[in-house]
Design a protein around this motif. Structure first.
Motif, PDB file in Angstrom:
ATOM      1  N   SER A 123      12.313  45.479  48.990  1.00  0.00           N
ATOM      2  CA  SER A 123      13.276  44.713  49.801  1.00  0.00           C
ATOM      3  C   SER A 123      14.281  45.604  50.527  1.00  0.00           C
ATOM      4  O   SER A 123      15.086  45.107  51.328  1.00  0.00           O
ATOM      5  N   LEU A 124      14.253  46.918  50.271  1.00  0.00           N
ATOM      6  CA  LEU A 124      15.233  47.819  50.897  1.00  0.00           C
ATOM      7  C   LEU A 124      14.897  48.025  52.371  1.00  0.00           C
ATOM      8  O   LEU A 124      13.728  48.163  52.744  1.00  0.00           O
ATOM      9  N   LEU A 131      15.128  57.935  50.354  1.00  0.00           N
ATOM     10  CA  LEU A 131      13.887  58.193  49.611  1.00  0.00           C
ATOM     11  C   LEU A 131      13.326  56.907  49.018  1.00  0.00           C
ATOM     12  O   LEU A 131      12.105  56.722  48.962  1.00  0.00           O
ATOM     13  N   ASN A 132      14.181  56.001  48.572  1.00  0.00           N
ATOM     14  CA  ASN A 132      13.705  54.744  48.017  1.00  0.00           C
ATOM     15  C   ASN A 132      13.067  53.855  49.086  1.00  0.00           C
ATOM     16  O   ASN A 132      12.177  53.057  48.778  1.00  0.00           O
ATOM     17  N   VAL A 133      13.498  53.996  50.322  1.00  0.00           N
ATOM     18  CA  VAL A 133      12.874  53.242  51.409  1.00  0.00           C
ATOM     19  C   VAL A 133      11.529  53.866  51.786  1.00  0.00           C
ATOM     20  O   VAL A 133      10.568  53.159  52.109  1.00  0.00           O
ATOM     21  N   ILE A 183      23.862  49.484  52.959  1.00  0.00           N
ATOM     22  CA  ILE A 183      23.101  49.921  51.791  1.00  0.00           C
ATOM     23  C   ILE A 183      23.035  48.783  50.780  1.00  0.00           C
ATOM     24  O   ILE A 183      24.061  48.194  50.417  1.00  0.00           O
ATOM     25  N   ASN A 184      21.844  48.503  50.318  1.00  0.00           N
ATOM     26  CA  ASN A 184      21.603  47.403  49.390  1.00  0.00           C
ATOM     27  C   ASN A 184      22.486  47.526  48.148  1.00  0.00           C
ATOM     28  O   ASN A 184      22.539  48.576  47.506  1.00  0.00           O
ATOM     29  N   LYS A 185      23.170  46.421  47.806  1.00  0.00           N
ATOM     30  CA  LYS A 185      24.118  46.436  46.683  1.00  0.00           C
ATOM     31  C   LYS A 185      23.408  46.610  45.342  1.00  0.00           C
ATOM     32  O   LYS A 185      23.928  47.266  44.428  1.00  0.00           O
ATOM     33  N   ASP A 186      22.239  46.021  45.199  1.00  0.00           N
ATOM     34  CA  ASP A 186      21.488  46.199  43.956  1.00  0.00           C
ATOM     35  C   ASP A 186      21.129  47.670  43.755  1.00  0.00           C
ATOM     36  O   ASP A 186      21.162  48.180  42.620  1.00  0.00           O
ATOM     37  N   PHE A 187      20.767  48.347  44.848  1.00  0.00           N
ATOM     38  CA  PHE A 187      20.469  49.774  44.760  1.00  0.00           C
ATOM     39  C   PHE A 187      21.693  50.538  44.279  1.00  0.00           C
ATOM     40  O   PHE A 187      21.585  51.414  43.406  1.00  0.00           O
TER      41      PHE A 187
END
Length: 605
Positions: free
Chosen positions: A22-23, A266-268, A329-333
Motif C-alpha cells: 500500500s506504500l 526501499l520499502n516501496v 510518508i505512510n503513518k503505519d510505516f
C-alpha cells in the motif's frame, strides 16, 4: 535469562517490515523543507546519553574491555581454524549470516544457473569471499559473475584513513574491480556512478553496500556523517539491479529524516525489507543490515528519478531539504520504523550498560563465564549455519592462500662502500613493449596521501634529505653524459612534478641518468621508472639517496614513451595515474628495489 536463551537472542536480532503493497512514493524529491520527528530524536538523545557515560574511561582500556566481553569474538577464530575460508574477517562472518538467513540469491537465478552480483565499498573483499564460499558449499552450481567497487588503493590521492588498503584479493582479481572514470573509486561522485552504470550494462541479481566513514570525531552524529554515502550506495545499487534482485545495505541508527526517507524508498522499491543485526556483529555498536528482496524495477521510480538523483549530481545534500515531505510518508510505516529503531537501540544500550557494570568489577569467575559464552557462541554460529570447508580449487584465488594478510617481505639491499649495484635483468625479468602499457587517466592530486611503495610511518612529501657533497661530485663527473632529475625545483602539485619528470626523460638524449633524492611513491613514477630502467644495463643506488643509470638507450622504448606523451596531450583536465598494471611490480625484484630506495630518501615521522 539463561545462557541458551541469550545466545538464541544474539542470532535473532531481525525484524521484517509489514506488507508494503500500500506504500506510495511522493511525486517529487528534495523539494520540501527539512523536518525531524521528536520521537525519533528522543531515541537518539537516549542512546547518546548512554554513550556519553563512556567519556569517563580511557579509550584503549575500554576497547580492550569491550573486545574481551564481546560474545561473538571467537567466531572468526573458530571459523578460520576449522574451515580455512578465504579472506575470513568479521565482515565475512556477518555477510555469511545474511546469506543463511535470507534468500539473497533469487530463485530465478538458481533456476537459470546464471548469477551476477556487484559489491559497493567492498575492500578488502570479504563479502565476495563469503558469497563464493556459500555458493560452493551449498552446491548451487551457478555460473557466477561478480564485480566490485572500493576506494582505489592504487590512487595516491586517497588517504589511508579513508580506505582499507588491504589488497590481498584485489591484486589477484583486478579485472573485476571498477574505480570509476577518475580512478579514485569514490562512489559518492556522480561521474563514477554514471561510469559504473554504463560499464555494467547487464543488470545484476544482487548488490551489496558495506560502506562507512570514520565518525570517531563525532560519534553522536554518526548517522548524519554517513547519510550521503548511504544515499549514493542506494541509488547506484538500484540502477544496477535487475527486477527480482536483492540489495543489502549497511546502515547505523535510524533517527534522521535522511535514513527514514531512504528506508521508505526501499520499502516501496522492494517486495520485502528487513532489518538484521548478525550475531557476529559487535553488540555494542549501531550497525545493522537492511535486507531488501524482490526488486520491483526502476520503473517504480520513473516519475521522481530526476529529482531523486539531483543531490548526487551536485555532490551534496541541500541542508534545508528532506528527500520526501513527511506528510507523504505512510503513518503505519513510521510507526513500524519507530518500533524497529527502538528495538535495536535498546539492545545496544543494554550491552553498553552491561559492559560499564563490569569495567571496574571484573573477576576471574566472570572472565571464565565470558570465555564459556564465547566458545558457545562460536560453536552455535558454526552449527546454525552448517559451515563446511571448500576445496582450494573453488576459491577465488585458487593458486594461492590469501587467508593471511600478505605483507610484502622486503629483501634489504646490501651496500658495499655505500653503493649497491644491480644488473637490470635481475630487477625486471621481462621485455618492455607497448603491450604491457595500461595507461590510466584520472583525477589530479596535489599531494600524495597514501603509497604502496614506502612504510606507513614515513612522510610522503617535503621531508627530503638535503643534498650532500657527494651529489655534486657525481653530478660534475657525469653531467656531460647524464640527465639529472631531482626535487630542486618548486612545484605546487605532485602531478606537475610527475609530468616534469616524464618530459625530462622523454626529451633526453643522454646515455646516463642520475635520480637525485626523488621519492618513488606513485604508481605513475614507479611504472615510469620500470620502463626507464629497462633501457639500461647497470644501475647503482648510493646510500645517501640517489640512483645512477648507466649505459642506456632510450630509443629501445621510444614507442612506449611516445604513447605516454600522447596520453598527456589528450588528457584534458585529467592526469596520468599509472602507465603499467600495478601487479607487475609484485612479480619481480623491482618492488624491493623501489622500497629500499624510498627508505633511504624519506625521513620517518
Amino acid at each position: 535469562m539463561n545462557k541458551s536463551k541469550k545466545i538464541r537472542h544474539l542470532f535473532d536480532k531481525k525484524i521484517d517490515f509489514a506488507n508494503n503493497d500500500s506504500l506510495e512514493l511522493p511525486d517529487e524529491a528534495y523539494t520540501c523543507t527539512k523536518w525531524s520527528i521528536p520521537s525519533f530524536q528522543n531515541e537518539k538523545e537516549e542512546l547518546n546519553r548512554t554513550k556519553s557515560l563512556l567519556n569517563q574511561f580511557n579509550l584503549e582500556e575500554w576497547s580492550r574491555h569491550t573486545k574481551h566481553r564481546d560474545p561473538s569474538s571467537y567466531i572468526i577464530r573458530f571459523v578460520k581454524q576449522k574451515f580455512h575460508p578465504e579472506l575470513v574477517t568479521q565482515a565475512w562472518c556477518k555477510f555469511y549470516e545474511c546469506l543463511c538467513n535470507y534468500s539473497l540469491i533469487p530463485k530465478d537465478a538458481i533456476t537459470s544457473g546464471c548469477f551476477s552480483s556487484f559489491h559497493l565499498c567492498e575492500a578488502p573483499g570479504a563479502f565476495i569471499s563469503a558469497l563464493n564460499h556459500y555458493i560452493v558449499s551449498h552446491n548451487l552450481n551457478l555460473q557466477w559473475n561478480w564485480g566490485a567497487n572500493t576506494l582505489n588503493p592504487d590512487y595516491e590521492g586517497n588517504s589511508l584513513q579513508e580506505m582499507i588498503p588491504d589488497d590481498r584479493l584485489l591484486r589477484h582479481t583486478y579485472k573485476n574491480w571498477y574505480f570509476g572514470i577518475d580512478f579514485t573509486g569514490n562512489i559518492t561522485k556522480y561521474c563514477n556512478h554514471l561510469d559504473l552504470v554504463n560499464k555494467i550494462p547487464q543488470k545484476v541479481w544482487l548488490v551489496t553496500a558495506d560502506g562507512s566513514v570514520d565518525c570517531s570525531f563525532d560519534p553522536g552524529n554518526q548517522e548524519l556523517h554517513v547519510e550521503f554515502l548511504h544515499y549514493c550506495e542506494t541509488l547506484t545499487g538500484l540502477a544496477l539491479l535487475k527486477p527480482g534482485g536483492s540489495f543489502v545495505l549497511k546502515i547505523f541508527t535510524m533517527f534522521e529524516d535522511s535514513t527514514i526517507c531512504l528506508l521508505y524508498l526501499l520499502n516501496v522499491c522492494f517486495g520485502k525489507v528487513s532489518v538484521f543485526k548478525p550475531g557476529s556483529s559487535k553488540s555494542g555498536n549501531s550497525e545493522v543490515y537492511v535486507i531488501c528482496l524482490h526488486f520491483k524495477g526502476l520503473k517504480v521510480l520513473d516519475k521522481i528519478w530526476d529529482s531523486l538523483i539531483f543531490p548526487y549530481k551536485t555532490g551534496h545534500f541541500d541542508v534545508h531539504k528532506s528527500m520526501f515531505d513527511l506528510n507523504k510518508i505512510n503513518k503505519d510505516f513510521l510507526n513500524q520504523l519507530l518500533h524497529i529503531s527502538g528495538f535495536f537501540m535498546k539492545k545496544q544500550i543494554e550491552h553498553i550498560v552491561d559492559n560499564i557494570k563490569f569495567f571496574k568489577n571484573d573477576s576471574q569467575n566472570e572472565s571464565g563465564r565470558i570465555h564459556q559464552i564465547k566458545v558457545y557462541v562460536a560453536n552455535r554460529y558454526i552449527n546454525k549455519y552448517k559451515l563446511r570447508s571448500i576445496s582450494q580449487h573453488f576459491k577465488l584465488v585458487s593458486a594461492l592462500d590469501i587467508s593471511q594478510f600478505l605483507s610484502n617481505e622486503i629483501n634489504k639491499i646490501q651496500f658495499v662502500n655505500g653503493v649497491a649495484k644491480f644488473e637490470v635483468e635481475n630487477l625486471i625479468q621481462m621485455n618492455i613493449t607497448c603491450d604491457i602499457l595500461d595507461v590510466k587517466l584520472g583525477e589530479r592530486f596535489n599531494q600524495v596521501r597514501s603509497s604502496r611503495f614506502c612504510s606507513k610511518d614515513n612522510k610522503f612529501l617535503n621531508k627530503i634529505k638535503p643534498h650532500g657533497p657527494f651529489y655534486k661530485h657525481i653530478e660534475n663527473k657525469l653531467k656531460a653524459t647524464s640527465t639529472v632529475i631531482s626535487l630542486d625545483s618548486n612545484f605546487d602539485a605532485y602531478c606537475e612534478f610527475q609530468k616534469h619528470v616524464f618530459y625530462q626523460i622523454f626529451h633526453s638524449n643522454k646515455r646516463n641518468f642520475i635520480i637525485v633524492g626523488v621519492p618513488l611513491l606513485t604508481n605513475f613514477l614507479v611504472g615510469l621508472m620500470f620502463i626507464l630502467v629497462s633501457c639500461f644495463k647497470q644501475i647503482y643506488i648510493h646510500r645517501s639517496g640517489f640512483i645512477v643509470l648507466c649505459e642506456g638507450d632510450l630509443e629501445k622504448n621510444r614507442q612506449v614513451f611516445t604513447i605516454i606523451d600522447e596520453s598527456y596531450r589528450s588528457g584534458n583536465n585529467c592526469d596520468i595515474l599509472q602507465v603499467v598494471p600495478p601487479n607487475l611490480f609484485y612479480n619481480n625484484n623491482f618492488f624491493d628495489f623501489v622500497w629500499n630506495y624510498n627508505q633511504i630518501v624519506l625521513i620517518p615521522e
